[in-house]
Design an enzyme around this catalytic site. Structure first.
Site, PDB file in Angstrom:
ATOM      1  N   SER A 267      86.053  40.444   5.596  1.00 39.90           N
ATOM      2  CA  SER A 267      85.505  40.443   4.243  1.00 39.90           C
ATOM      3  C   SER A 267      86.259  41.411   3.332  1.00 39.90           C
ATOM      4  O   SER A 267      87.477  41.337   3.246  1.00 39.90           O
ATOM      5  CB  SER A 267      84.015  40.763   4.338  1.00 39.90           C
ATOM      6  OG  SER A 267      83.361  40.187   3.247  1.00 39.90           O
ATOM      7  N   LYS A 271      90.401  41.834   3.078  1.00 37.54           N
ATOM      8  CA  LYS A 271      91.312  41.975   1.927  1.00 37.54           C
ATOM      9  C   LYS A 271      92.193  43.197   2.195  1.00 37.54           C
ATOM     10  O   LYS A 271      93.404  43.195   1.982  1.00 37.54           O
ATOM     11  CB  LYS A 271      90.528  42.198   0.620  1.00 37.54           C
ATOM     12  CG  LYS A 271      89.383  41.199   0.348  1.00 37.54           C
ATOM     13  CD  LYS A 271      88.670  41.490  -0.967  1.00 37.54           C
ATOM     14  CE  LYS A 271      87.208  41.051  -1.061  1.00 37.54           C
ATOM     15  NZ  LYS A 271      86.873  39.682  -0.921  1.00 37.54           N
ATOM     16  N   TRP A 358      81.306  31.079  -0.449  1.00 36.89           N
ATOM     17  CA  TRP A 358      81.602  32.148  -1.413  1.00 36.89           C
ATOM     18  C   TRP A 358      83.060  32.599  -1.274  1.00 36.89           C
ATOM     19  O   TRP A 358      83.718  32.940  -2.241  1.00 36.89           O
ATOM     20  CB  TRP A 358      80.621  33.295  -1.158  1.00 36.89           C
ATOM     21  CG  TRP A 358      80.690  34.451  -2.086  1.00 36.89           C
ATOM     22  CD1 TRP A 358      80.935  35.759  -1.745  1.00 36.89           C
ATOM     23  CD2 TRP A 358      80.467  34.463  -3.500  1.00 36.89           C
ATOM     24  NE1 TRP A 358      80.882  36.558  -2.848  1.00 36.89           N
ATOM     25  CE2 TRP A 358      80.591  35.793  -3.941  1.00 36.89           C
ATOM     26  CE3 TRP A 358      80.171  33.464  -4.438  1.00 36.89           C
ATOM     27  CZ2 TRP A 358      80.446  36.166  -5.282  1.00 36.89           C
ATOM     28  CZ3 TRP A 358      80.028  33.841  -5.774  1.00 36.89           C
ATOM     29  CH2 TRP A 358      80.163  35.171  -6.177  1.00 36.89           C
ATOM     30  N   HIS A 408      79.348  33.950   7.253  1.00 38.32           N
ATOM     31  CA  HIS A 408      80.228  35.072   6.948  1.00 38.32           C
ATOM     32  C   HIS A 408      79.972  36.206   7.962  1.00 38.32           C
ATOM     33  O   HIS A 408      78.957  36.904   7.861  1.00 38.32           O
ATOM     34  CB  HIS A 408      79.838  35.521   5.529  1.00 38.32           C
ATOM     35  CG  HIS A 408      80.699  36.581   4.961  1.00 38.32           C
ATOM     36  ND1 HIS A 408      81.976  36.352   4.529  1.00 38.32           N
ATOM     37  CD2 HIS A 408      80.448  37.897   4.725  1.00 38.32           C
ATOM     38  CE1 HIS A 408      82.481  37.477   4.048  1.00 38.32           C
ATOM     39  NE2 HIS A 408      81.573  38.425   4.160  1.00 38.32           N
TER      40      HIS A 408
HETATM   41  C1  GCU Z   1      80.685  40.390  -1.406  1.00 38.09           C
HETATM   42  C2  GCU Z   1      81.947  40.221  -2.215  1.00 38.09           C
HETATM   43  C3  GCU Z   1      83.091  39.685  -1.380  1.00 38.09           C
HETATM   44  C4  GCU Z   1      83.273  40.509  -0.131  1.00 38.09           C
HETATM   45  C5  GCU Z   1      81.963  40.641   0.612  1.00 38.09           C
HETATM   46  C6  GCU Z   1      81.974  41.601   1.795  1.00 38.09           C
HETATM   47  O1  GCU Z   1      80.171  39.151  -1.054  1.00 38.09           O
HETATM   48  O2  GCU Z   1      81.650  39.389  -3.293  1.00 38.09           O
HETATM   49  O3  GCU Z   1      84.294  39.697  -2.115  1.00 38.09           O
HETATM   50  O4  GCU Z   1      84.264  39.954   0.688  1.00 38.09           O
HETATM   51  O5  GCU Z   1      80.976  41.157  -0.267  1.00 38.09           O
HETATM   52  O6  GCU Z   1      82.814  42.467   1.876  1.00 38.09           O
HETATM   53  O7  GCU Z   1      81.065  41.487   2.615  1.00 38.09           O
END
Ligand code: GCU
Length: 436
Positions: A267, A271, A358, A408
């Site tokens: 997540s 990144k 998402w 997720h």
């Molecule tokens: C949120 C955010 C995402 C991210 C995620 C996470 O949903 O919008 O960009 O990847 O959190 O880190 O769990």
């Protein structure tokens, strides 16, 4: 509890679970509504010439592209601090039922004990010949959540999801081992991999003003009076920097084969892993798990989370310049397939989850796909498929991809694929065979 308190608790829970807090109607979840877009060509140089071989990529185009990502997306990456020291604060040669050695190491970034620091938790498998390859990643809730191991020091910084900002004692014993599935330490040990991890809150607490308690604040010339420039790194930048500092330590540890270290993240930390892999070529393999917007997913598709939304809800993650592209993805000079391309020729794996709309699973696949021309310059095959594979059907040679059943998260299934991928590329094999 009064109503206000209930509301505050619900809000925090929502943020903590990372559920988008805007209604689905505000975002595109329908493939038919994705606008037409043109992806920038990773091989096209600023001067209009086209990259024809790997030397031109390495010497000309790669530095050029990296600079755009630094200036426009993540901010400039700081270097290795000259005075950094490491202190091994504990070693136990017989943990996890005898299967592992556990070490805890503190990195003092300025070489002083009262300065900025991070605590590394390292597990090394016991029953294999050293040095061993390793996975490196940041964790979300504290090192003590990674395994049900009573010897891990409890994290002592900011508490993710806590109501108070700034320093606050972490919850104690009750969260020990709560992230054992996402880290699958037993599987890693059985497969002969070390794991090095750091709590991301050690580097920077994850909220808008978190830098004041984190390493960005501590390293900034003007301290808490700092006004960040539009191309100064954000939280993702400092988290990624921290991953490189873990690797600095691993290079000094004779149990670790530092030439075979994979960086992995989920997540927002996925990144981060991609950015660390793009900026630090010592990472031999890079894994992004459900990293979505600002990670593996293409921004210009505007499917699911958008640049405007991520910069609004998480204003501290990217550099100031990235905000120019809020509701304006078409003007972005790069897209995320080029972030993956920066990792070439090193193996890279992007994983999606079917219910994680998402994060735009198709956008993650297309990013991986559109990085292929760069791998080809090195004579390497990428995904080896043109269309998105079926659910739970991993694909790829130097670029790996899967979309698995479910939500997720990082599941054992994901780790099985990452370990098989690393085994293949590191020419490593310990323990029983994992499905490939
Ligand atoms: C949120 C955010 C995402 C991210 C995620 C996470 O949903 O919008 O960009 O990847 O959190 O880190 O769990």
């Amino acid at each position: 509890m009064n109503k206000l308190l209930v509301l505050v608790v619900c809000f925090n829970l929502l943020m903590c679970l990372s559920i988008p807090d805007l209604s689905a109607a505000d975002f595109i979840y329908d493939e038919g509504k994705v606008p037409s877009y043109t992806l920038p060509d990773p091989l096209l140089c600023a001067d209009g010439t086209k990259v024809a071989d790997s030397a031109a990529w390495k010497n000309k185009r790669r530095p050029e592209l990296l600079k755009i990502f630094e200036t426009e997306v993540y901010g400039r990456m700081q270097g290795k601090p000259a005075k950094m020291t490491f202190e091994i604060t504990s070693t136990d040669k017989n943990v996890l039922g005898g299967k592992a050695i556990r070490k805890e190491i503190t990195a003092y970034f300025l070489g002083t004990k009262n300065g900025p620091k991070m605590n590394i938790l390292l597990y090394v498998p016991n029953e294999v010949k050293k040095p061993v390859p390793a996975f490196v990643g940041l964790n979300f809730e504290g090192n003590h959540t990674v395994a049900k191991d009573p010897g891990i020091k409890l994290a002592d910084r900011w508490e993710r999801g806590g109501k108070e900002k700034g320093m606050r004692k972490m919850p104690g014993e009750e969260t020990r081992g709560s992230a054992s599935v996402p880290w699958s330490v037993d599987m890693l040990m059985a497969k002969g991999y070390a794991l090095a991890t750091v709590y991301y809150g050690d580097l920077e607490p994850d909220f808008a003003e978190g830098w004041k308690w984190g390493v960005r604040g501590a390293l900034a010339k003007n301290g808490l009076d700092t006004q960040f420039a539009a191309d100064d790194g954000g939280a993702i930048g400092i988290w990624a920097w921290g991953l490189s500092r873990i690797l600095d330590y691993l290079e000094t540890d004779s149990d670790i084969d530092a030439k075979h270290v994979a960086v992995m993240g989920h997540s927002r930390l996925g990144k981060t892993a991609l950015w660390a892999g793009a900026t630090d070529e010592r990472f031999a393999l890079v894994i992004s798990n459900n990293s979505g917007c600002g990670g593996a997913a293409l921004s210009k598709r505007i499917f699911g989370e958008t640049v405007g939304r991520i910069n609004t809800v998480f204003p501290h993650w990217f550099c100031g310049n990235f905000r120019k592209y809020n509701e304006n993805e078409k003007d972005l000079p790069v897209d995320q397939h080029e972030l993956i391309a920066l990792i070439a020729p090193r193996p890279v794996y992007a994983a999606s989850a079917e219910e994680d709309k998402w994060a735009d699973p198709r956008g993650e696949f297309l990013s991986a796909k559109n990085a292929e021309p760069v791998y080809k310059l090195f004579g390497l095959e990428g995904l080896c498929v043109d269309d998105m594979p079926g659910i739970d059907k991993p694909v790829g040679k130097t670029i790996g991809y899967h979309i698995r059943t479910g939500k997720h998260a990082v599941l054992e299934y994901d780790w099985e694929q990452y370990i098989a991928f690393a085994d293949r590329h590191f020419n490593h094999s310990v323990g029983s065979k994992v499905e490939k």
